[in-house]
Design an enzyme around this catalytic site. Structure first.
Site, PDB file in Angstrom:
ATOM      1  N   HIS A   1      39.643  42.687  49.907  1.00  0.00           N
ATOM      2  CA  HIS A   1      38.275  42.328  49.511  1.00  0.00           C
ATOM      3  C   HIS A   1      37.702  41.206  50.372  1.00  0.00           C
ATOM      4  O   HIS A   1      36.778  40.521  49.963  1.00  0.00           O
ATOM      5  CB  HIS A   1      38.241  41.931  48.021  1.00  0.00           C
ATOM      6  CG  HIS A   1      38.539  43.089  47.103  1.00  0.00           C
ATOM      7  ND1 HIS A   1      39.088  42.937  45.852  1.00  0.00           N
ATOM      8  CD2 HIS A   1      38.357  44.417  47.262  1.00  0.00           C
ATOM      9  CE1 HIS A   1      39.244  44.140  45.283  1.00  0.00           C
ATOM     10  NE2 HIS A   1      38.810  45.045  46.118  1.00  0.00           N
TER      11      HIS A   1
ATOM     12  N   GLY B   1      50.493  40.183  39.547  1.00  0.00           N
ATOM     13  CA  GLY B   1      49.279  39.537  39.052  1.00  0.00           C
ATOM     14  C   GLY B   1      48.007  40.335  39.215  1.00  0.00           C
ATOM     15  O   GLY B   1      46.947  39.759  39.434  1.00  0.00           O
TER      16      GLY B   1
ATOM     17  N   CYS C   1      26.536  36.305  59.609  1.00  0.00           N
ATOM     18  CA  CYS C   1      25.074  36.290  59.605  1.00  0.00           C
ATOM     19  C   CYS C   1      24.555  37.704  59.348  1.00  0.00           C
ATOM     20  O   CYS C   1      25.005  38.657  59.981  1.00  0.00           O
ATOM     21  CB  CYS C   1      24.568  35.754  60.946  1.00  0.00           C
ATOM     22  SG  CYS C   1      22.786  35.984  61.161  1.00  0.00           S
TER      23      CYS C   1
ATOM     24  N   GLN D   1      44.152  41.522  46.869  1.00  0.00           N
ATOM     25  CA  GLN D   1      42.764  41.679  46.433  1.00  0.00           C
ATOM     26  C   GLN D   1      42.077  40.329  46.403  1.00  0.00           C
ATOM     27  O   GLN D   1      40.883  40.240  46.162  1.00  0.00           O
ATOM     28  CB  GLN D   1      42.739  42.273  45.015  1.00  0.00           C
ATOM     29  CG  GLN D   1      43.386  43.631  44.920  1.00  0.00           C
ATOM     30  CD  GLN D   1      43.579  44.041  43.469  1.00  0.00           C
ATOM     31  OE1 GLN D   1      42.666  44.486  42.802  1.00  0.00           O
ATOM     32  NE2 GLN D   1      44.790  43.887  42.967  1.00  0.00           N
TER      33      GLN D   1
HETATM   34  P1  NAD Z   1      42.218  40.596  37.097  1.00  0.00           P
HETATM   35  O1  NAD Z   1      41.519  39.317  36.810  1.00  0.00           O
HETATM   36  O2  NAD Z   1      41.571  41.871  36.718  1.00  0.00           O
HETATM   37  O3  NAD Z   1      43.639  40.557  36.394  1.00  0.00           O
HETATM   38  C1  NAD Z   1      44.462  39.430  36.479  1.00  0.00           C
HETATM   39  C2  NAD Z   1      45.869  39.863  36.113  1.00  0.00           C
HETATM   40  O4  NAD Z   1      46.730  38.752  36.312  1.00  0.00           O
HETATM   41  C3  NAD Z   1      46.024  40.304  34.646  1.00  0.00           C
HETATM   42  O5  NAD Z   1      46.796  41.489  34.600  1.00  0.00           O
HETATM   43  C4  NAD Z   1      46.795  39.123  34.005  1.00  0.00           C
HETATM   44  O6  NAD Z   1      47.665  39.554  32.976  1.00  0.00           O
HETATM   45  C5  NAD Z   1      47.584  38.605  35.189  1.00  0.00           C
HETATM   46  N1  NAD Z   1      47.963  37.173  35.134  1.00  0.00           N
HETATM   47  C6  NAD Z   1      47.362  36.154  34.480  1.00  0.00           C
HETATM   48  N2  NAD Z   1      48.034  35.002  34.711  1.00  0.00           N
HETATM   49  C7  NAD Z   1      49.062  35.319  35.524  1.00  0.00           C
HETATM   50  C8  NAD Z   1      50.127  34.561  36.122  1.00  0.00           C
HETATM   51  N3  NAD Z   1      50.254  33.241  35.942  1.00  0.00           N
HETATM   52  N4  NAD Z   1      51.011  35.231  36.906  1.00  0.00           N
HETATM   53  C9  NAD Z   1      50.900  36.563  37.108  1.00  0.00           C
HETATM   54  N5  NAD Z   1      49.929  37.320  36.576  1.00  0.00           N
HETATM   55  C10 NAD Z   1      49.025  36.706  35.794  1.00  0.00           C
HETATM   56  O7  NAD Z   1      42.592  40.543  38.653  1.00  0.00           O
HETATM   57  P2  NAD Z   1      42.643  41.664  39.763  1.00  0.00           P
HETATM   58  O8  NAD Z   1      43.407  42.828  39.295  1.00  0.00           O
HETATM   59  O9  NAD Z   1      43.068  40.966  41.007  1.00  0.00           O
HETATM   60  O10 NAD Z   1      41.142  42.125  39.943  1.00  0.00           O
HETATM   61  C11 NAD Z   1      40.141  41.126  40.040  1.00  0.00           C
HETATM   62  C12 NAD Z   1      39.250  41.156  41.294  1.00  0.00           C
HETATM   63  O11 NAD Z   1      38.583  39.891  41.365  1.00  0.00           O
HETATM   64  C13 NAD Z   1      40.013  41.267  42.562  1.00  0.00           C
HETATM   65  O12 NAD Z   1      39.508  42.383  43.173  1.00  0.00           O
HETATM   66  C14 NAD Z   1      39.699  39.995  43.376  1.00  0.00           C
HETATM   67  O13 NAD Z   1      39.032  40.357  44.565  1.00  0.00           O
HETATM   68  C15 NAD Z   1      38.738  39.186  42.587  1.00  0.00           C
HETATM   69  N6  NAD Z   1      39.200  37.793  42.277  1.00  0.00           N
HETATM   70  C16 NAD Z   1      39.884  37.073  43.209  1.00  0.00           C
HETATM   71  C17 NAD Z   1      40.361  35.778  42.907  1.00  0.00           C
HETATM   72  C18 NAD Z   1      41.106  35.018  43.988  1.00  0.00           C
HETATM   73  O14 NAD Z   1      40.857  35.186  45.166  1.00  0.00           O
HETATM   74  N7  NAD Z   1      42.089  34.175  43.606  1.00  0.00           N
HETATM   75  C19 NAD Z   1      40.140  35.246  41.653  1.00  0.00           C
HETATM   76  C20 NAD Z   1      39.417  36.005  40.710  1.00  0.00           C
HETATM   77  C21 NAD Z   1      38.953  37.291  41.047  1.00  0.00           C
HETATM   78 ZN    ZN Z   2      22.570  35.083  63.324  1.00  0.00          ZN
END
Ligand code: NAD
Ligand code: ZN
Length: 249
Positions: free
Chosen positions: A120, A188, A128, A102
């Protein structure tokens, strides 16, 4: 070895087809804040005001100068951690297939995973709004926001905003991979963003074992998943993959 790790090792070694579903938590140890909770982006930026597609289309300059500028600084400087490398190590051992992520940070590919579905999209790429041409974010003029294409159109990040559909090919491939696996490693993710959170349910319905790695229980824990290995992704993956590697030798 912890009982949960031992169970996870057993599942991985006996699986013919393993896939992973990852979320923002796997990139926390790379310095990228997660979606929710303290320090998260959404404490600063209300998602409906900043990350909804209608908000972007209404005022691209505002979104480029706030949310996107901040994300660019954080994401462009991030490097993969032991969690990402662990999945790539499993792939090298022949024990990991598709990684459904994700995340939009591209860190699985940087760590060496070769079959990654970006559910995502990817923040490093822009397209563009007028002609559809794609460019890497580093190739556009960051001084003059929003960046514009040679055709005059405005560039948007190639990630899925709120209010948009999952790219059909990514959704199809993810559903297929989930339906065909024997084991799914869920790392995660809070398993609250749909339809991504439905992938473990599909896998479970087809008889797969679901292993979660997360410091906290999720809505999947005890219902859809058989094992929760509690802890940080990097630390747990290291322990898990090292155990698998020593048994495979
Ligand atoms: P979320 O933020 O809803 O949940 C994060 C999860 O990670 C929680 O369950 C938490 O307990 C856990 N967590 C925290 N620290 C951790 C660690 N060190 N190791 C393992 N797990 C840990 O995230 P989600 O479920 O991915 O949904 C969020 C949406 O936001 C996604 O759809 C994504 O597209 C987007 N997003 C992406 C990024 C990225 O690309 N790195 C960052 C933030 C949000
Ligand atoms: Zn263009």
């Amino acid at each position: 070895m912890r009982e949960e790790i031992a169970k996870a090792v057993e599942y991985l070694l006996s699986s013919r087809r393993t896939v992973a579903l990852t979320g923002a938590g796997i990139s926390v140890e790379s310095g990228i804040p997660p979606f929710r909770g303290p320090g998260s982006l959404w404490e600063k930026f209300d998602p409906m005001e900043y990350a909804h597609i209608n908000a972007f289309l209404k005022d691209p300059e505002k979104i480029w100068k706030t949310l996107i500028a901040e994300m660019r600084d954080v994401l462009m400087n991030a490097a993969p951690n032991a969690g990402h490398f662990g999945l790539a190590r499993l792939e090298k051992l022949g024990l990991m297939g598709t990684v459904i992520t994700q995340n939009i940070d591209g860190l699985h590919q940087k760590a060496g995973s070769t079959d990654v579905i970006e559910f995502h999209g990817n923040f490093a790429w822009l397209s563009c709004l007028e002609c559809g041409i794609r460019k890497e974010i580093g190739q556009v003029n960051a001084a003059d926001l929003p960046p514009r294409c040679d055709c005059g159109g405005i560039f948007r990040p190639d990630c899925v905003f709120f209010g948009e559909l999952i790219p059909p090919e990514a959704l199809d491939r993810s559903q297929q991979a989930s339906a065909q696996c024997d084991v799914m490693l869920v790392v995660g993710t809070s398993a609250t963003v749909q339809p991504a959170a439905y992938m473990p349910v599909i896998a479970r319905q087809r008889g797969a074992a679901i292993i979660e790695i997360n410091p906290e229980p999720t809505p999947l824990t005890g219902t859809t998943s058989q094992v929760l290995v509690q802890g940080k992704a990097g630390e747990v993956m290291n322990e898990l993959v090292s155990a698998v590697e020593s048994l495979k030798k």
